[in-house]
Design a protein around this motif. Structure first.
Motif, mmCIF file in Angstrom:
data_model
loop_
_atom_site.group_PDB
_atom_site.id
_atom_site.type_symbol
_atom_site.label_atom_id
_atom_site.label_comp_id
_atom_site.label_asym_id
_atom_site.label_seq_id
_atom_site.Cartn_x
_atom_site.Cartn_y
_atom_site.Cartn_z
ATOM 1 N N ALA B 98 0.790 -1.477 0.129
ATOM 2 C CA ALA B 98 0.059 0.001 0.008
ATOM 3 C C ALA B 98 1.058 1.132 0.036
ATOM 4 O O ALA B 98 0.406 2.498 -0.032
ATOM 5 N N ASN B 138 -3.318 -5.351 2.068
ATOM 6 C CA ASN B 138 -4.270 -4.324 2.881
ATOM 7 C C ASN B 138 -4.462 -4.994 4.070
ATOM 8 O O ASN B 138 -4.915 -4.222 4.844
ATOM 9 N N ASN B 294 -8.608 2.249 5.550
ATOM 10 C CA ASN B 294 -8.984 1.845 4.477
ATOM 11 C C ASN B 294 -10.422 2.661 4.039
ATOM 12 O O ASN B 294 -11.473 2.173 4.797
#
Lengths: 359, 359
Positions: B98, B138, B294
């Motif tokens: 990420a 993630n 997120n």
């Protein structure tokens, strides 16, 4: 990153596609080629071109095709739109598993192919480069270690393409004005065809990387005789072995194969043009020294001839000449290294893999 | 394949996009989402729709952006063409890392964003679904194991969206006809804005999957006060922590952040509209029970409010109302679970995370 990957990207961007500032570049590549896609993005970035990655996944294609009704296949309008918007297209081959679509029925693949026929006009060969990123899957297909296969691929693509073009020009000079070509190999191949009025193309690593062949189109109705293909051809994940085709008035009237004959039959039944030859190619790349069950390389080898069932390459057929039309294009190879010759207008131009101008 | 992956694909194809026979579907997804891309191809195949995968690689984007001259960024005409040709677009988030573009200078990312402004019209929110495929990257960002993160994602997306829509409709009824909204949290957040004449949207898992918020647009010049954002926001690979924004006449006149303040400054300097709010959103999805860094999930949590700097969502701004324009859209979250309330036209509608209609 392996510097050979970046070097390969530079050859594509500068030699094959001549990418300029502001160009819209489409990279069609499987996920397994991500390293090469990154290198192509960097090379495009340096030239202030705009790359975009259209991923080709044989797993995804298989899942879609198995699930879909073949009567409902529709043209991929989005792919057509992206191809039309592109100034250059890189088609990267890189298999994780080269047999991934081997269990999709051939007739479904053929129906899918037919449904995408209108895509062909959107892909201009002048703006395309088809090349290979070396994966473990393709190394396995070649029966090579991954490291040895990488060396093989990069040796083949990172060449002096000006020198290669000059070498091949000698064969273009013979074939371009010719009327009749005869190819004889052992007792099993003896085929004659007219190339009268067709154009011979010098493949110097632009549309195909590696390049290394000269090719033209037979007059569709002129092919007579029998061809035995010594080398395996992998088509949609299936290896066709020891195929023989017999032609009368240009059409295949008899066929056989020792393995995956049904796959060959599927190709022949794709459409009318799939039963006629669209290409005669002569391999001339001495840098490719072994078969790897990969047509992009195999057909360029210096002592081979290949014939393609199906579509004739547009550049080889001038206006007013008959062009073989098909949604398919299957290259098949004859080994010319022993007991073989190519005759052009009655004169032998290659014997046992050695060209007249090489002697 | 994990049956939850295939189930997720069905929710996208049936609930979010309502895919029909012959539809041209574009799947925009990173290579790490290949399993999900395969499932989407299968689901599209069953419905005789035509999927195509446009791969998004943050490694490739980084390489291109670092190499390119920011004065030469040009519109991605090929991406515009593909979006215009699409009947439905799935945007899949799935990071391998990420932080992959964390070392691209913020001003370069902002310049790139500005150069792609004309893309926005090609992406109609009505035909889009933004969703998440759970990757190790993630999961790491969420500080969760991969298996626990997978369970979290699939619990959030595979829901009874009809029931969720009905629950949220209660808040739409309050917010849609309202004039003024005030949000207060602790001593650090007290902000007031007009939503007079704007439309409140009920997000039931279509454009965003998971859905679970109601959102509208503030009148751009009306925002007054200070907001402290308790939750981290990840922007282009950098985590902005403890940001505070102060608004006068709708514009940010003061800002600070404890971490990556330069990233926040880069966003604010993108363009004129990046210094004003484009969205007020109220999270209402009780199925999302934790923050995962997120925004697709965090902003839907049941006891949060979020404000977005930049572009207003088109559906929330009727013709004739002022629409905040920007190439950027940065959502930032206020935790409303304690010592907090939302006031609509002088009446408290949520206190300490509990809605009036939940009591």
């Amino acid at each position: 990153m392996d510097p050979r990957v970046r070097n390969h990207a530079d050859v594509v961007v500068d030699h094959s596609l001549d990418v300029q500032q502001g160009d819209q570049i489409v990279v069609m590549a499987p996920p397994a080629a991500e390293d090469f896609v990154v290198a192509l993005h960097e090379a495009c970035g340096e030239r202030d071109a705009n790359p975009m990655w259209v991923a080709r996944s044989s797993r995804a294609s298989r899942a879609q095709l198995l699930a879909a009704d073949p009567d409902q296949f529709a043209l991929a309008e989005h792919l057509k739109a992206v191809a039309e918007a592109a100034d250059g297209i890189v088609q990267v081959r890189a298999n994780t598993n080269a047999s991934e679509i081997s269990d999709v029925p051939p007739e479904k693949l053929a129906a899918r192919g037919r449904s995408q026929e209108a895509l062909q006009d959107a892909f201009d060969p002048e703006d395309m480069c088809i090349t290979q990123h070396p994966t473990a899957g393709n190394a396995q297909q070649a029966e090579m270690s991954t490291a040895a296969y990488e060396a093989f691929v990069y040796d083949a693509v990172n060449r002096d393409w000006d020198a290669q073009r000059a070498f091949q020009a000698q064969m273009v000079e013979i074939l371009d004005p010719a009327e009749e070509v005869r190819v004889v190999s052992g007792d099993t191949t003896d085929v004659t065809m007219s190339v009268d009025g067709m154009v011979t193309v010098n493949d110097d690593g632009k549309t195909n990387l590696p390049g290394g062949e000269v090719f033209t189109a037979p007059v569709p109705d002129s092919v007579e005789g029998t061809v035995h293909f010594d080398k395996p051809v992998v088509w949609q994940g299936n290896e066709i072995l020891d195929a023989t085709l017999t032609f009368e008035d240009g059409e295949v009237v008899d066929f056989a194969a020792d393995q995956n004959e049904a796959t060959l039959e599927g190709v022949l039944n794709t459409d009318e043009g799939a039963r006629r030859l669209g290409e005669l190619g002569i391999g001339m790349n001495r840098g490719i020294d072994r078969f790897t069950s990969n047509m992009l390389f195999d057909e360029k080898m210096g002592d081979t001839v290949h014939f393609a069932l199906g579509r004739a390459i547009e550049q080889t057929v001038p206006e007013g000449q008959p062009q073989n039309e098909s949604v398919t294009h299957l290259d098949m190879i004859v080994d010319m290294s022993e007991d073989s010759y190519i005759e052009v207008d009655g004169e032998i131009v290659q014997r046992d893999g050695t060209f007249r101008f090489e002697e």
